[in-house]
Design a protein around this motif. Structure first.
Motif, PDB file in Angstrom:
ATOM      1  N   VAL A 149      78.866  56.097  64.344  1.00  0.00           N
ATOM      2  CA  VAL A 149      78.554  55.295  65.522  1.00  0.00           C
ATOM      3  C   VAL A 149      77.733  54.120  65.023  1.00  0.00           C
ATOM      4  N   ASN A 150      78.193  52.921  65.340  1.00  0.00           N
ATOM      5  CA  ASN A 150      77.516  51.730  64.859  1.00  0.00           C
ATOM      6  C   ASN A 150      76.577  51.198  65.924  1.00  0.00           C
ATOM      7  N   LYS A 151      75.326  51.419  65.759  1.00  0.00           N
ATOM      8  CA  LYS A 151      74.254  50.836  66.557  1.00  0.00           C
ATOM      9  C   LYS A 151      74.443  50.970  68.068  1.00  0.00           C
ATOM     10  N   ARG A 198      81.678  43.710  60.444  1.00  0.00           N
ATOM     11  CA  ARG A 198      80.709  44.793  60.616  1.00  0.00           C
ATOM     12  C   ARG A 198      80.860  45.837  59.508  1.00  0.00           C
ATOM     13  N   ARG A 199      82.103  46.201  59.184  1.00  0.00           N
ATOM     14  CA  ARG A 199      82.372  47.178  58.116  1.00  0.00           C
ATOM     15  C   ARG A 199      81.886  46.660  56.770  1.00  0.00           C
ATOM     16  N   GLU A 200      82.184  45.395  56.472  1.00  0.00           N
ATOM     17  CA  GLU A 200      81.755  44.809  55.198  1.00  0.00           C
ATOM     18  C   GLU A 200      80.232  44.733  55.116  1.00  0.00           C
ATOM     19  N   SER A 201      79.604  44.368  56.212  1.00  0.00           N
ATOM     20  CA  SER A 201      78.147  44.291  56.263  1.00  0.00           C
ATOM     21  C   SER A 201      77.514  45.668  56.076  1.00  0.00           C
ATOM     22  N   ASP A 202      78.068  46.680  56.723  1.00  0.00           N
ATOM     23  CA  ASP A 202      77.559  48.051  56.580  1.00  0.00           C
ATOM     24  C   ASP A 202      77.704  48.535  55.139  1.00  0.00           C
ATOM     25  N   LYS A 210      75.070  49.766  49.951  1.00  0.00           N
ATOM     26  CA  LYS A 210      74.959  49.529  48.503  1.00  0.00           C
ATOM     27  C   LYS A 210      73.556  49.016  48.149  1.00  0.00           C
ATOM     28  N   ASP A 211      73.049  48.088  48.953  1.00  0.00           N
ATOM     29  CA  ASP A 211      71.703  47.537  48.714  1.00  0.00           C
ATOM     30  C   ASP A 211      70.648  48.630  48.810  1.00  0.00           C
TER      31      ASP A 211
END
Length: 179
Positions: A57-59, A144-148, A153-154
């Motif tokens: 669930v994204n935010k 959103r997927r790329e940002s997540d 990774k960070d």
């Protein structure tokens, strides 16, 4: 095989009862999340014609409280499809049925995965984008997927070198007391 977002779009409405309320008289956020999970399942299953499980669930930001006696309406549509996954966008609104006043209570994105009876992933139909809004939602899901993925990774690197980041904590209400 491809389907449009309209092919699996779902809307449900439910009257909010006192038994759904917390001690403050507002509807439990957990109850709303449960309804959101149900509509995400229904929408994803309708698109894929398969059993679906919630992967993430994204935010979820609760923007406005929901009162007892209000009518809650949830709208769900498939915004993105991968090989076996789908992102279902959900909008939650409440309406005071006496005044007609409507409030946007939250929006969220559920990643659902289609599986067979053995729990193995199955390929889902692609998505036909019929409007600019469909395209916008699909593109936003990709971003959103790329940002997540980048954020994950960070954060992985942070766990390896926490000492390098302790200085950042000086502005927070925290006391470091490593044993």
């Amino acid at each position: 095989m491809y389907k449009t977002a309209d092919d699996s779009r779902i809307q449900i409405s439910e009257l909010m009862l006192p038994s759904f309320a917390n001690f403050g008289g507002k509807i439990h956020g957990g109850y709303i999340l449960g309804l959101m999970d149900q509509i995400a399942f229904a929408c994803a299953s309708k698109h894929s014609r398969s059993y679906c499980v919630t992967a993430s669930v994204n935010k979820v930001d609760f923007l406005n409280p929901i009162e007892v006696g209000e009518l809650v309406t949830m709208k769900a549509s498939v915004n993105y499809v991968g090989k076996s996954s789908m992102v279902v966008g959900i909008r939650v609104e409440s309406e005071n049925i006496q005044t007609g006043l409507k409030k946007h209570c939250n929006s969220s994105y559920f990643t659902m995965v289609a599986v067979d009876k053995l729990g193995k992933t199955v390929t889902v139909p692609g998505l036909i984008l019929t409007t600019k809004m469909d395209a916008k939602r699909f593109i936003k899901s990709i971003i959103r997927r790329e940002s997540d993925a980048k954020r994950s990774k960070d954060l992985e690197g942070l766990y390896k070198n926490v000492e390098d980041h302790l200085e950042q904590l000086k502005d927070y209400r925290v006391k470091i007391d490593f044993k």
